[in-house]
Motif scaffolding. Structure first.
Motif, short mmCIF file in Angstrom:
data_model
loop_
_atom_site.label_atom_id
_atom_site.label_comp_id
_atom_site.label_asym_id
_atom_site.label_seq_id
_atom_site.Cartn_x
_atom_site.Cartn_y
_atom_site.Cartn_z
N ALA A 51 55.76 -11.82 -4.88
CA ALA A 51 54.79 -12.01 -3.83
C ALA A 51 54.98 -12.92 -2.76
CB ALA A 51 53.21 -12.47 -4.36
N PRO A 52 54.47 -12.97 -1.65
CA PRO A 52 54.81 -13.80 -0.48
C PRO A 52 54.43 -15.14 -1.23
CG PRO A 52 53.52 -12.00 0.51
CD PRO A 52 53.72 -11.75 -1.15
N LEU A 53 55.21 -16.19 -0.78
CA LEU A 53 54.93 -17.47 -1.17
C LEU A 53 53.69 -18.03 -0.56
CD1 LEU A 53 58.11 -16.99 -1.91
CD2 LEU A 53 58.44 -19.41 -1.50
N GLY A 54 53.05 -19.24 -1.32
CA GLY A 54 51.96 -19.80 -0.77
C GLY A 54 52.59 -20.97 -0.08
N ALA A 55 51.83 -21.89 0.88
CA ALA A 55 52.09 -22.84 1.46
C ALA A 55 50.61 -23.33 1.75
CB ALA A 55 52.90 -22.65 2.61
N ASP A 56 50.58 -25.12 1.91
CA ASP A 56 49.50 -25.61 2.21
C ASP A 56 49.72 -25.91 3.77
OD1 ASP A 56 48.24 -25.63 -0.16
OD2 ASP A 56 49.08 -27.57 -0.60
N GLY A 57 48.52 -25.59 4.59
CA GLY A 57 48.60 -26.07 5.85
C GLY A 57 49.52 -25.81 7.03
N VAL A 58 49.94 -26.69 7.45
CA VAL A 58 51.08 -26.44 8.53
C VAL A 58 52.53 -26.01 8.14
CG1 VAL A 58 49.80 -27.78 10.43
CG2 VAL A 58 51.71 -28.95 8.80
N THR A 59 52.64 -26.00 6.72
CA THR A 59 53.84 -25.83 6.19
C THR A 59 54.14 -24.09 6.30
OG1 THR A 59 53.86 -27.55 4.75
CG2 THR A 59 55.26 -25.83 4.17
N GLY A 60 52.85 -23.49 6.32
CA GLY A 60 52.96 -21.92 6.28
C GLY A 60 53.01 -21.45 7.87
N GLU A 61 52.93 -22.23 8.78
CA GLU A 61 52.74 -21.70 10.17
C GLU A 61 54.18 -21.48 10.84
OE1 GLU A 61 50.28 -24.27 12.27
OE2 GLU A 61 48.53 -24.11 10.73
N ARG A 62 54.15 -20.61 11.88
CA ARG A 62 55.30 -20.40 12.50
C ARG A 62 56.16 -21.55 13.17
NH1 ARG A 62 54.98 -15.87 15.61
NH2 ARG A 62 57.39 -16.05 16.19
N PRO A 63 55.52 -22.20 13.64
CA PRO A 63 56.06 -23.56 14.48
C PRO A 63 57.23 -24.62 13.49
CG PRO A 63 54.02 -23.57 15.21
CD PRO A 63 53.89 -22.59 14.04
N GLU A 123 55.51 -21.24 -4.24
CA GLU A 123 54.96 -22.03 -3.05
C GLU A 123 55.94 -22.82 -2.47
OE1 GLU A 123 51.25 -25.12 -2.21
OE2 GLU A 123 51.27 -24.12 -4.28
N ILE A 124 55.75 -22.93 -1.26
CA ILE A 124 56.71 -23.89 -0.27
C ILE A 124 55.88 -25.21 -0.23
CG2 ILE A 124 57.83 -24.34 2.06
CD1 ILE A 124 57.30 -20.98 2.35
N LYS A 125 56.56 -26.02 -0.82
CA LYS A 125 56.17 -27.45 -0.69
C LYS A 125 56.58 -28.32 0.42
CE LYS A 125 54.78 -27.46 -5.01
NZ LYS A 125 53.02 -27.54 -5.22
N ARG A 126 57.76 -28.07 1.20
CA ARG A 126 58.20 -28.75 2.08
C ARG A 126 59.37 -27.75 2.77
NH1 ARG A 126 60.03 -35.00 1.28
NH2 ARG A 126 60.00 -34.95 3.41
N LEU A 127 59.31 -27.76 4.20
CA LEU A 127 60.17 -27.02 4.91
C LEU A 127 60.26 -27.66 6.22
CD1 LEU A 127 61.88 -24.39 5.40
CD2 LEU A 127 59.77 -23.20 6.08
N LEU A 142 60.85 -25.79 -3.03
CA LEU A 142 60.04 -24.67 -3.40
C LEU A 142 59.59 -24.69 -4.68
CD1 LEU A 142 62.23 -21.64 -1.95
CD2 LEU A 142 60.43 -22.82 -0.83
N GLU A 143 58.55 -24.32 -5.25
CA GLU A 143 58.17 -24.36 -6.56
C GLU A 143 58.18 -22.50 -7.13
OE1 GLU A 143 54.41 -25.26 -9.81
OE2 GLU A 143 54.10 -25.90 -7.65
N LEU A 144 59.02 -22.23 -7.74
CA LEU A 144 59.11 -20.77 -8.16
C LEU A 144 58.71 -20.66 -9.73
CD1 LEU A 144 62.41 -20.40 -6.34
CD2 LEU A 144 60.22 -19.66 -5.45
N SER A 145 57.89 -19.71 -9.90
CA SER A 145 57.65 -19.34 -11.22
C SER A 145 57.85 -17.90 -11.61
CB SER A 145 55.92 -19.55 -11.61
OG SER A 145 55.86 -21.18 -11.40
N VAL A 146 57.89 -17.35 -12.76
CA VAL A 146 58.26 -16.01 -13.23
C VAL A 146 57.09 -15.93 -14.37
CG1 VAL A 146 59.41 -14.04 -14.33
CG2 VAL A 146 60.50 -15.89 -12.51
N ILE A 147 56.30 -14.86 -14.30
CA ILE A 147 55.21 -14.50 -15.20
C ILE A 147 55.50 -13.11 -15.85
CG2 ILE A 147 52.42 -14.01 -15.45
CD1 ILE A 147 53.46 -16.21 -12.56
N ASP A 148 55.33 -12.96 -17.09
CA ASP A 148 55.52 -11.82 -17.83
C ASP A 148 53.93 -11.10 -17.52
OD1 ASP A 148 55.11 -9.62 -19.81
OD2 ASP A 148 56.60 -10.73 -20.97
#
Length: 196
Positions: A51-63, A123-127, A142-148
């Protein structure tokens, strides 16, 4: 007579003083990882969907983001953008890299909506580009998880952090360092899949 000579000169100076400085050209950047050089020995059996990763606030924006105090205060770069949202861009690089590594029978984006055996969430924590006195550093976390999917149980989960020195203080150098950091994170994530 003197007034006739000085008036055009005064007007020319006034017009030049009011002229706006040229606006910088907008720039667009991608995060791109190179394919894996070796296949995993212990891939997932079945389909792995991401799935697309999550991100909080400005971290997920294009600038593009920049910090000068260790990440406490973030600023968006003017005229410098990602080609798409980082949440989709990094997910697409995850899919491409895991496919090249043979991390599962198939690795697909979640938009296909097929019966997958495993789900990759993250989830993207920092970029960001972090300013330093000598050189800048590119920080990716990045926090990455795999679920069965059958049992809804967590198979693996980890936070991957990469701090890569940039060649100089330019945006181009920061992007090159972020790409190197992404490559490092993807290699470590694939190695953890193989070692699970």
């Amino acid at each position: 007579m003197r007034g006739a000579f000085f008036l055009p000169l005064v007007l020319a100076v006034a017009v030049a003083a009011c002229a706006a400085p040229s606006v910088p050209k907008e720039q667009y950047f991608r995060l791109v990882a190179t394919p894996a050089t070796e296949k995993l020995a212990h891939p997932f059996v079945g389909i792995l969907e991401a799935a697309p990763l999550g991100a909080d606030g400005v971290t997920g924006e294009r600038p593009l983001l920049y910090t000068a105090n260790g990440g406490i205060k973030l600023e968006q770069r003017n005229y410098a953008y990602w080609t798409e949202l980082p949440t989709a861009m990094i997910r697409d690089q995850l899919v491409a890299y895991l496919r090249s590594a043979g991390a599962a029978e198939q690795v697909v984006p979640s938009e296909l909506r097929i019966g997958a055996a495993y789900r990759l969430q993250g989830e993207i924590k920092r970029l960001e580009q972090s300013a330093g006195k000598k050189n800048d550093t590119a920080i990716l976390e990045l926090e990455l998880s795999v679920i069965d999917e059958a049992t809804d149980q967590l198979v693996m989960s980890k936070v991957y952090h990469a701090e890569t020195p940039a060649a100089d203080h330019s945006i181009d150098a920061a992007i090159a360092a972020l790409n190197a950091g992404l490559q490092d994170v993807l290699q470590r994530f694939a190695a953890d899949i193989d070692a699970r």
